[in-house]
Enzyme design. Structure first.
Site, PDB file in Angstrom:
ATOM      1  N   HIS A 156      46.458  37.489  34.596  1.00  0.00           N
ATOM      2  CA  HIS A 156      46.976  36.951  35.927  1.00  0.00           C
ATOM      3  C   HIS A 156      47.800  37.953  36.621  1.00  0.00           C
ATOM      4  O   HIS A 156      48.114  37.858  37.638  1.00  0.00           O
ATOM      5  CB  HIS A 156      47.537  35.725  35.596  1.00  0.00           C
ATOM      6  CG  HIS A 156      46.799  34.390  35.601  1.00  0.00           C
ATOM      7  ND1 HIS A 156      46.776  33.202  36.181  1.00  0.00           N
ATOM      8  CD2 HIS A 156      45.620  34.208  34.625  1.00  0.00           C
ATOM      9  CE1 HIS A 156      45.709  32.516  35.851  1.00  0.00           C
ATOM     10  NE2 HIS A 156      45.183  33.031  34.871  1.00  0.00           N
ATOM     11  N   VAL A 163      47.040  40.203  40.289  1.00  0.00           N
ATOM     12  CA  VAL A 163      47.691  39.953  41.588  1.00  0.00           C
ATOM     13  C   VAL A 163      48.865  40.876  41.778  1.00  0.00           C
ATOM     14  O   VAL A 163      49.806  41.039  40.834  1.00  0.00           O
ATOM     15  CB  VAL A 163      48.323  38.399  41.391  1.00  0.00           C
ATOM     16  CG1 VAL A 163      49.372  38.189  42.648  1.00  0.00           C
ATOM     17  CG2 VAL A 163      47.327  37.355  41.162  1.00  0.00           C
ATOM     18  N   ASP A 184      52.236  44.817  37.368  1.00  0.00           N
ATOM     19  CA  ASP A 184      53.573  45.378  37.446  1.00  0.00           C
ATOM     20  C   ASP A 184      54.465  44.189  36.902  1.00  0.00           C
ATOM     21  O   ASP A 184      55.671  44.348  37.606  1.00  0.00           O
ATOM     22  CB  ASP A 184      53.755  45.580  39.030  1.00  0.00           C
ATOM     23  CG  ASP A 184      53.557  44.261  39.776  1.00  0.00           C
ATOM     24  OD1 ASP A 184      53.052  43.024  39.177  1.00  0.00           O
ATOM     25  OD2 ASP A 184      54.062  44.097  40.961  1.00  0.00           O
ATOM     26  N   GLU A 214      55.074  33.990  41.899  1.00  0.00           N
ATOM     27  CA  GLU A 214      53.857  33.693  41.752  1.00  0.00           C
ATOM     28  C   GLU A 214      53.523  32.820  40.654  1.00  0.00           C
ATOM     29  O   GLU A 214      52.413  31.961  40.710  1.00  0.00           O
ATOM     30  CB  GLU A 214      53.171  35.008  40.860  1.00  0.00           C
ATOM     31  CG  GLU A 214      53.179  36.493  41.916  1.00  0.00           C
ATOM     32  CD  GLU A 214      52.629  37.613  40.857  1.00  0.00           C
ATOM     33  OE1 GLU A 214      52.013  37.443  40.169  1.00  0.00           O
ATOM     34  OE2 GLU A 214      52.889  38.451  41.609  1.00  0.00           O
ATOM     35  N   PRO A 227      39.882  34.517  39.752  1.00  0.00           N
ATOM     36  CA  PRO A 227      38.492  33.834  39.661  1.00  0.00           C
ATOM     37  C   PRO A 227      38.751  32.182  39.355  1.00  0.00           C
ATOM     38  O   PRO A 227      39.740  31.857  38.508  1.00  0.00           O
ATOM     39  CB  PRO A 227      37.855  34.685  38.315  1.00  0.00           C
ATOM     40  CG  PRO A 227      39.097  34.940  37.510  1.00  0.00           C
ATOM     41  CD  PRO A 227      40.036  35.407  38.610  1.00  0.00           C
ATOM     42  N   HIS A 260      37.965  34.436  26.356  1.00  0.00           N
ATOM     43  CA  HIS A 260      37.874  32.987  26.526  1.00  0.00           C
ATOM     44  C   HIS A 260      37.416  32.444  24.913  1.00  0.00           C
ATOM     45  O   HIS A 260      37.161  31.315  24.823  1.00  0.00           O
ATOM     46  CB  HIS A 260      36.815  32.499  27.466  1.00  0.00           C
ATOM     47  CG  HIS A 260      37.209  32.448  28.857  1.00  0.00           C
ATOM     48  ND1 HIS A 260      36.838  31.982  29.679  1.00  0.00           N
ATOM     49  CD2 HIS A 260      38.560  32.958  29.326  1.00  0.00           C
ATOM     50  CE1 HIS A 260      37.400  32.089  30.812  1.00  0.00           C
ATOM     51  NE2 HIS A 260      38.518  32.528  30.615  1.00  0.00           N
ATOM     52  N   ASP A 308      36.472  28.047  23.115  1.00  0.00           N
ATOM     53  CA  ASP A 308      35.429  28.414  21.958  1.00  0.00           C
ATOM     54  C   ASP A 308      35.304  27.009  21.153  1.00  0.00           C
ATOM     55  O   ASP A 308      36.338  26.960  20.422  1.00  0.00           O
ATOM     56  CB  ASP A 308      35.687  29.899  21.345  1.00  0.00           C
ATOM     57  CG  ASP A 308      34.667  29.882  20.316  1.00  0.00           C
ATOM     58  OD1 ASP A 308      33.910  29.008  20.108  1.00  0.00           O
ATOM     59  OD2 ASP A 308      35.008  31.023  19.772  1.00  0.00           O
ATOM     60  N   THR A 364      34.808  28.952  16.802  1.00  0.00           N
ATOM     61  CA  THR A 364      35.967  29.739  16.166  1.00  0.00           C
ATOM     62  C   THR A 364      37.268  29.860  17.122  1.00  0.00           C
ATOM     63  O   THR A 364      37.409  31.124  17.649  1.00  0.00           O
ATOM     64  CB  THR A 364      35.412  31.134  15.669  1.00  0.00           C
ATOM     65  OG1 THR A 364      34.945  31.838  16.851  1.00  0.00           O
ATOM     66  CG2 THR A 364      34.358  30.709  14.569  1.00  0.00           C
TER      67      THR A 364
END
Length: 326
Positions: free
Chosen positions: A68, A72, A76, A86, A164, A194, A246, A249
């Site tokens: 994330h 954006v 930084d 943010e 996304p 993920h 998931d 696992t």
């Protein structure tokens, strides 16, 4: 001297931007703190391991935080700045506090060493902490390029349309990742993260209850899995209830995510589309059948991700406190 055409002007500007981008990434390097803080990687590693022993959430939270941040304004550490910033945007409010706390603890550990105090950026600490949580959950160990500076600006508005979404199709995913010079293979490899972490019921409830007027359950979703999701996320449940991304696992960084996609067990539309779309299916199958190929692609992709929009030289600062500008 002839006047440049519009096309020549645009090409020249584009060339300069590419040159600037390559120069910035070239300033990142492994061993950047070899003289100023030679033990930084060990210090961060020990701090992250201690945090991980306290709660597993440390791993997915830190990994997601890095993503994330980089998507954006670049890598930084602007995501770490205290409100208003943010982190107040709807796309960021679900970021688990343990990710932020991991960076805070690692920063405290680094600055407790007199030789290192205020010499290592929060952005670099986040990048190192991300590598550590990948390793701690069984993922690949990889060299981390360092030399980032911390940004001085963080706004809610900068997040809009820059992350996304769960309902994205392949074209939308590729467009967003391509903005950061990340290929479709990079995008698929990074999506493999993920395999860790969870998602709130509200983020995928439409797929299991109200997909379309004719079909309540998304036909790309495994039927038995959809019913299991309904049990875990019944109608009227708190939309903030979290479900493992998931189902097989969830605590191990492996290639199970891709095997799940082959079986219709991608939790988000943006996950399952990687298999349902013929243009990306072969890569999913490769990663499902060859974990080594996935690990290699993930290392390449996360290294490239770590170069996105980095600030170097005198462009910014090294924050004394990661949550506020100096």
């Amino acid at each position: 001297m002839e006047k440049m055409t519009n096309k020549q002007t645009i090409f020249s500007i584009f060339s300069l931007l590419l040159l600037f981008s390559s120069c910035v990434s070239a300033q990142l390097r492994t061993g950047f703190y070899g003289n100023s803080c030679p033990n930084v990687e060990t210090i961060v590693r020990n701090a992250v391991r201690l945090k991980f022993q306290q709660t597993f959430v440390t791993a997915p939270a830190t990994l997601r935080l890095f993503f994330h941040d980089c998507f954006v304004r670049g890598c930084d550490a602007s995501i770490l700045i205290a409100s208003p910033s943010e982190k107040d945007h709807p796309d960021d409010v679900s970021l688990a506090g343990d990710g932020f706390d991991t960076v805070v603890k690692a920063k405290q550990a680094v600055d407790s060493n007199p030789n290192c105090r205020n010499k290592v950026s929060c952005a670099d600490i986040l990048a190192l902490a991300t590598r550590e949580v990948v390793v701690l959950t069984g993922g690949p160990n990889y060299p981390v390029e360092l030399g980032r500076k911390d940004g001085r600006l963080s706004t809610m508005a900068s997040v809009q349309h820059n992350l996304p979404q769960p309902g994205f199709n392949l074209d939308q995913l590729n467009t967003m990742f391509n903005r950061h010079d990340l290929s479709q293979i990079d995008m698929i490899a990074l999506s493999g993260a993920h395999t860790l972490g969870s998602a709130h019921c509200g983020k995928f409830s439409k797929r299991i209850y109200n997909f379309s007027p004719r079909t309540r359950i998304d036909p790309s979703l495994n039927g038995q899995y959809a019913l299991q999701l309904r049990q875990m996320c019944p109608i009227g449940v708190d939309p903030q209830i979290a479900i493992n991304m998931d189902p097989t696992t969830p605590s191990t960084f492996d290639n199970a995510y891709f095997k799940n996609l082959q079986q219709g067990k991608g939790l988000f539309t943006s996950d399952q589309v990687l298999f349902t779309d013929q243009r990306s299916r072969s890569t999913v199958n490769l990663f499902a059948n060859n974990e080594g190929a996935f690990r290699e692609a993930f290392v390449s992709a996360i290294t490239k991700l770590g170069r996105v929009g980095v600030l170097t030289g005198n462009a910014s600062e090294i924050r004394r406190d990661c949550s506020r500008i100096n």
